[in-house]
Design a protein around this motif. Structure first.
Motif, PDB file in Angstrom:
ATOM      1  N   ALA A 128       4.034  11.564  -3.098  1.00 34.85           N
ATOM      2  CA  ALA A 128       5.159  12.066  -3.893  1.00 34.85           C
ATOM      3  C   ALA A 128       5.407  13.543  -3.623  1.00 34.85           C
ATOM      4  O   ALA A 128       6.549  13.963  -3.411  1.00 34.85           O
ATOM      5  N   SER A 129       4.328  14.312  -3.605  1.00 37.27           N
ATOM      6  CA  SER A 129       4.459  15.750  -3.393  1.00 37.27           C
ATOM      7  C   SER A 129       4.956  16.069  -1.983  1.00 37.27           C
ATOM      8  O   SER A 129       5.871  16.873  -1.812  1.00 37.27           O
ATOM      9  N   ARG A 130       4.388  15.440  -0.980  1.00 33.41           N
ATOM     10  CA  ARG A 130       4.745  15.753   0.409  1.00 33.41           C
ATOM     11  C   ARG A 130       6.129  15.264   0.790  1.00 33.41           C
ATOM     12  O   ARG A 130       6.805  15.883   1.618  1.00 33.41           O
ATOM     13  N   VAL A 131       6.577  14.166   0.188  1.00 35.19           N
ATOM     14  CA  VAL A 131       7.914  13.644   0.498  1.00 35.19           C
ATOM     15  C   VAL A 131       8.972  14.319  -0.380  1.00 35.19           C
ATOM     16  O   VAL A 131      10.142  14.332  -0.040  1.00 35.19           O
ATOM     17  N   GLY A 132       8.532  14.876  -1.522  1.00 39.00           N
ATOM     18  CA  GLY A 132       9.464  15.578  -2.400  1.00 39.00           C
ATOM     19  C   GLY A 132      10.257  14.667  -3.309  1.00 39.00           C
ATOM     20  O   GLY A 132      11.432  14.918  -3.569  1.00 39.00           O
ATOM     21  N   VAL A 133       9.613  13.594  -3.776  1.00 39.69           N
ATOM     22  CA  VAL A 133      10.268  12.672  -4.702  1.00 39.69           C
ATOM     23  C   VAL A 133       9.421  12.579  -5.969  1.00 39.69           C
ATOM     24  O   VAL A 133       8.225  12.845  -5.944  1.00 39.69           O
ATOM     25  N   ARG A 181      11.458   6.127   3.452  1.00 39.24           N
ATOM     26  CA  ARG A 181      10.372   5.178   3.753  1.00 39.24           C
ATOM     27  C   ARG A 181       9.698   5.520   5.086  1.00 39.24           C
ATOM     28  O   ARG A 181       8.482   5.451   5.212  1.00 39.24           O
ATOM     29  N   ARG A 182      10.483   5.896   6.104  1.00 40.40           N
ATOM     30  CA  ARG A 182       9.889   6.313   7.385  1.00 40.40           C
ATOM     31  C   ARG A 182       9.034   7.551   7.179  1.00 40.40           C
ATOM     32  O   ARG A 182       7.950   7.670   7.758  1.00 40.40           O
ATOM     33  N   HIS A 183       9.518   8.473   6.355  1.00 43.37           N
ATOM     34  CA  HIS A 183       8.771   9.701   6.073  1.00 43.37           C
ATOM     35  C   HIS A 183       7.439   9.363   5.404  1.00 43.37           C
ATOM     36  O   HIS A 183       6.407   9.935   5.748  1.00 43.37           O
ATOM     37  N   ILE A 184       7.442   8.441   4.464  1.00 42.28           N
ATOM     38  CA  ILE A 184       6.209   8.045   3.779  1.00 42.28           C
ATOM     39  C   ILE A 184       5.220   7.439   4.768  1.00 42.28           C
ATOM     40  O   ILE A 184       4.030   7.779   4.748  1.00 42.28           O
ATOM     41  N   VAL A 185       5.673   6.563   5.641  1.00 43.30           N
ATOM     42  CA  VAL A 185       4.772   5.959   6.629  1.00 43.30           C
ATOM     43  C   VAL A 185       4.178   7.050   7.521  1.00 43.30           C
ATOM     44  O   VAL A 185       2.979   7.041   7.824  1.00 43.30           O
ATOM     45  N   ALA A 186       4.989   8.022   7.917  1.00 44.19           N
ATOM     46  CA  ALA A 186       4.493   9.126   8.750  1.00 44.19           C
ATOM     47  C   ALA A 186       3.467   9.965   7.988  1.00 44.19           C
ATOM     48  O   ALA A 186       2.443  10.353   8.550  1.00 44.19           O
ATOM     49  N   VAL A 215      -3.350   5.170   0.304  1.00 37.35           N
ATOM     50  CA  VAL A 215      -2.477   4.364   1.158  1.00 37.35           C
ATOM     51  C   VAL A 215      -2.555   4.903   2.578  1.00 37.35           C
ATOM     52  O   VAL A 215      -2.696   6.105   2.793  1.00 37.35           O
ATOM     53  N   VAL A 216      -2.480   3.989   3.533  1.00 40.74           N
ATOM     54  CA  VAL A 216      -2.537   4.388   4.940  1.00 40.74           C
ATOM     55  C   VAL A 216      -1.583   3.495   5.730  1.00 40.74           C
ATOM     56  O   VAL A 216      -1.429   2.308   5.430  1.00 40.74           O
ATOM     57  N   ALA A 217      -0.951   4.094   6.732  1.00 45.55           N
ATOM     58  CA  ALA A 217      -0.001   3.368   7.573  1.00 45.55           C
ATOM     59  C   ALA A 217      -0.731   2.340   8.425  1.00 45.55           C
ATOM     60  O   ALA A 217      -1.828   2.588   8.918  1.00 45.55           O
ATOM     61  N   VAL A 218      -0.099   1.193   8.590  1.00 44.13           N
ATOM     62  CA  VAL A 218      -0.658   0.122   9.407  1.00 44.13           C
ATOM     63  C   VAL A 218      -0.289   0.341  10.871  1.00 44.13           C
ATOM     64  O   VAL A 218      -1.033   0.000  11.770  1.00 44.13           O
ATOM     65  N   GLY A 219       0.841   0.914  11.129  1.00 44.79           N
ATOM     66  CA  GLY A 219       1.299   1.176  12.496  1.00 44.79           C
ATOM     67  C   GLY A 219       2.347   2.264  12.477  1.00 44.79           C
ATOM     68  O   GLY A 219       2.397   3.067  11.555  1.00 44.79           O
ATOM     69  N   VAL A 220       3.193   2.261  13.475  1.00 46.27           N
ATOM     70  CA  VAL A 220       4.281   3.240  13.521  1.00 46.27           C
ATOM     71  C   VAL A 220       5.395   2.788  12.583  1.00 46.27           C
ATOM     72  O   VAL A 220       5.576   1.592  12.350  1.00 46.27           O
ATOM     73  N   PRO A 221       6.144   3.739  12.035  1.00 47.69           N
ATOM     74  CA  PRO A 221       7.233   3.361  11.123  1.00 47.69           C
ATOM     75  C   PRO A 221       8.274   2.485  11.813  1.00 47.69           C
ATOM     76  O   PRO A 221       8.660   2.738  12.947  1.00 47.69           O
ATOM     77  N   VAL A 270       6.232   3.225  -2.066  1.00 51.57           N
ATOM     78  CA  VAL A 270       4.935   2.852  -1.494  1.00 51.57           C
ATOM     79  C   VAL A 270       4.690   1.364  -1.692  1.00 51.57           C
ATOM     80  O   VAL A 270       4.264   0.659  -0.778  1.00 51.57           O
ATOM     81  N   SER A 271       4.987   0.874  -2.875  1.00 53.89           N
ATOM     82  CA  SER A 271       4.824  -0.546  -3.161  1.00 53.89           C
ATOM     83  C   SER A 271       5.670  -1.396  -2.212  1.00 53.89           C
ATOM     84  O   SER A 271       5.194  -2.393  -1.663  1.00 53.89           O
ATOM     85  N   ASP A 272       6.915  -1.004  -2.005  1.00 54.29           N
ATOM     86  CA  ASP A 272       7.794  -1.718  -1.075  1.00 54.29           C
ATOM     87  C   ASP A 272       7.184  -1.759   0.334  1.00 54.29           C
ATOM     88  O   ASP A 272       7.229  -2.779   1.016  1.00 54.29           O
ATOM     89  N   LEU A 273       6.620  -0.624   0.753  1.00 53.25           N
ATOM     90  CA  LEU A 273       6.052  -0.530   2.095  1.00 53.25           C
ATOM     91  C   LEU A 273       4.772  -1.354   2.235  1.00 53.25           C
ATOM     92  O   LEU A 273       4.496  -1.895   3.301  1.00 53.25           O
ATOM     93  N   VAL A 274       4.000  -1.461   1.157  1.00 55.84           N
ATOM     94  CA  VAL A 274       2.804  -2.310   1.182  1.00 55.84           C
ATOM     95  C   VAL A 274       3.225  -3.768   1.329  1.00 55.84           C
ATOM     96  O   VAL A 274       2.692  -4.514   2.156  1.00 55.84           O
ATOM     97  N   VAL A 275       4.211  -4.181   0.535  1.00 56.00           N
ATOM     98  CA  VAL A 275       4.706  -5.562   0.597  1.00 56.00           C
ATOM     99  C   VAL A 275       5.290  -5.861   1.980  1.00 56.00           C
ATOM    100  O   VAL A 275       5.117  -6.963   2.514  1.00 56.00           O
ATOM    101  N   ALA A 276       5.941  -4.870   2.598  1.00 55.12           N
ATOM    102  CA  ALA A 276       6.549  -5.050   3.918  1.00 55.12           C
ATOM    103  C   ALA A 276       5.528  -4.990   5.054  1.00 55.12           C
ATOM    104  O   ALA A 276       5.877  -5.217   6.212  1.00 55.12           O
TER     105      ALA A 276
END
Length: 117
Positions: free
Chosen positions: A71-76, A54-59, A40-46, A85-91
Motif C-alpha cells: 500500500a505504501s510503495r504503490v501509494g494507495v 496491478r502491474r506495479h504491485i507485482v513488480a 506476498v510475492v510475485a509468481v512471475g513477471v507481471p 493484492v487479493s485479485d492478483l493472488v486469485v489470478a
C-alpha cells in the motif's frame, strides 16, 4: 474571473484517481484472510494485460513484501491494496503466506508504513 480553476487544482484533479475506480467499485477483497503483515510475492513477471496499479504491485512484490508495504510503495489506501493484492493472488500473479511470528524489525516497518498512509 473567467470561471477557470487555478492551475494547481486542475493538475492535481487530473492526476488523482478515485480508489473505487481502481478496485472496480469493490471494497472487500476476494480473500478475507489478508492482513497487514501477510507476505506476498510475485509468481512471475507481471502480465501485460494487467492495469497499471496491478502491474506495479507485482513488480513491488518481486521480493516478499507485506500488504502494508505494498500500500505504501504503490501509494494507495490499505483497503485498495488488499483488494488488488487479493485479485492478483486469485489470478495467480502473487502468492501469499501468513507469517507465524513477525520479527520486531518487520513490525516496526509495518508500523512506519501505516503511519505514512
Amino acid at each position: 474571473m473567467n470561471g477557470e480553476l487555478p492551475k494547481e487544482e486542475t493538475v492535481e484533479d487530473a492526476t488523482f484517481v478515485r480508489p473505487f475506480i481502481i478496485t472496480g467499485g469493490r471494497a472487500e477483497p476476494l480473500q478475507a484472510d489478508l492482513r497487514l503483515e501477510t507476505l506476498v510475492v510475485a509468481v512471475g513477471v507481471p502480465d501485460e494485460t494487467l492495469t497499471f496499479e496491478r502491474r506495479h504491485i507485482v513488480a513491488v512484490c518481486e521480493r516478499p513484501t507485506t500488504v502494508a508495504e505494498v500500500a505504501s510503495r504503490v501509494g494507495v489506501p490499505l483497503g485498495v491494496a488488499k483488494v488488488l493484492v487479493s485479485d492478483l493472488v486469485v489470478a495467480g500473479q502473487l502468492t501469499c503466506r501468513q507469517p507465524a511470528e513477525l520479527p520486531l524489525q518487520t513490525l516496526e516497518r509495518i508500523r512506519d508504513h501505516v503511519r505514512a498512509l
